[in-house]
Design a protein around this motif. Structure first.
Motif, short mmCIF file in Angstrom:
data_model
loop_
_atom_site.label_atom_id
_atom_site.label_comp_id
_atom_site.label_asym_id
_atom_site.label_seq_id
_atom_site.Cartn_x
_atom_site.Cartn_y
_atom_site.Cartn_z
N SER A 178 7.39 -24.99 51.63
CA SER A 178 6.66 -24.19 52.62
C SER A 178 7.36 -24.33 53.96
N SER B 197 15.45 -26.29 59.74
CA SER B 197 16.13 -25.24 58.97
C SER B 197 17.52 -25.00 59.53
N PRO C 293 9.53 -20.62 52.86
CA PRO C 293 10.50 -20.48 53.95
C PRO C 293 11.22 -19.13 53.89
N ASN C 294 11.59 -18.63 55.06
CA ASN C 294 12.43 -17.44 55.13
C ASN C 294 13.55 -17.69 56.15
N GLU C 295 14.33 -16.70 56.44
CA GLU C 295 15.50 -16.89 57.30
C GLU C 295 15.13 -17.23 58.73
N GLU C 296 13.91 -16.95 59.14
CA GLU C 296 13.47 -17.24 60.51
C GLU C 296 12.66 -18.53 60.62
N SER C 297 12.41 -19.19 59.51
CA SER C 297 11.63 -20.43 59.54
C SER C 297 12.38 -21.50 60.34
N HIS D 182 18.51 -22.16 60.47
CA HIS D 182 18.25 -21.27 61.61
C HIS D 182 17.96 -22.07 62.88
#
Length: 250
Positions: free
Chosen positions: A225, A143, A233-237, A145
């Motif tokens: 996913s 990611s 997925p999110n910003e911390e993934s 991130h």
């Protein structure tokens, strides 16, 4: 990237890698297929850990990797397990095989070693050409991130009996890229240690950019996913997983 010396230590360094979770992801993703999955193309197969696990489950495997040294180790493992399958030394951007496949996989962030988004697109186009109608492409990538917050300007160390390393990560020349400078110390039969150095480059893109690249190659993304879960997925993934499909009539 130089693989000759790295390939000798790769399995030791990856001993705790979640290979079984990638295999579980393959089994879970099979529900998106229009037909039973039989023949799988493992792109960036490395030393064959995932290929061999899938072969043990009864899938027919073909492996591709850019490194002859990695492939030699994969072949040794397959021989030891009495599960020989074809292995080819090829660049994923220039994939050229005589077979087509029910599924292609590109795991362990292999796509992140490509240096441009155009390289990613070229890879997807080649995968499209090697998939049967209705065939699936599964892949994972670092990611944004993970590249920018968990790698860049970080240092990692390992000190074990037979191998040690110092791993430092620095910003790459472009946004969302990183250089990994690795210094290894590997024990020789004499008891002395040999030092060697390698630099690895990785780059990632936004989810939207990967989706656009898939679309341009004629592949439709069916599922996203993160981190070996079924969650979006999110910003911390840290690791993003994609399931894409070639149209059944193509």
């Amino acid at each position: 990237m130089a693989y000759e010396q790295f390939s000798r230590l790769y399995d030791d360094l990856m001993e705790d890698a979640p290979y079984d979770q990638w295999v579980t992801f393959v089994k879970r993703a099979s529900k998106f297929a229009d037909r039973p999955i039989h023949h799988i193309l493992d792109i960036g197969c490395g030393t064959g850990e995932i290929s061999l696990r899938l072969a043990q489950l009864g899938y027919a495997l073909t492996g591709v990797d850019i490194s002859d040294d990695m492939l030699a180790i994969a072949q040794e493992k397959a021989l030891e397990d009495n599960r020989l399958f074809p292995l080819f030394q090829q660049d994923m951007r220039e994939l050229s095989l005589s077979d087509t496949f029910d599924m292609a996989i590109i795991f362990c962030d292999s796509l992140n070693y490509l240096e441009s988004l155009n390289d990613v697109k070229e890879t997807f186009i080649k995968v499209y050409e090697h998939l049967n109608g209705g065939g699936l492409l599964l892949f994972d990538v670092h990611s944004l991130h993970k590249i920018n917050e968990l790698f860049v300007n970080r240092q990692f160390c390992l000190n074990e009996d037979k191998v040690a390393y110092i791993w430092e990560s620095f910003p790459g020349p472009e946004p969302n890229s990183v250089y990994h400078d690795l210094t290894f110390f590997s024990e020789l039969p004499s008891g002395l240690y040999q030092r060697f150095d390698e630099t690895h480059f990785q780059k990632t893109y936004s989810v939207k950019e990967y989706l656009n690249a898939l679309q341009e190659a004629g592949l439709c993304c069916l599922n996203l996913s993160a981190d070996f879960t079924s969650l979006a997925p999110n910003e911390e993934s840290e690791r993003v997983f994609f399931i894409a499909k070639k149209d059944l009539g193509s």
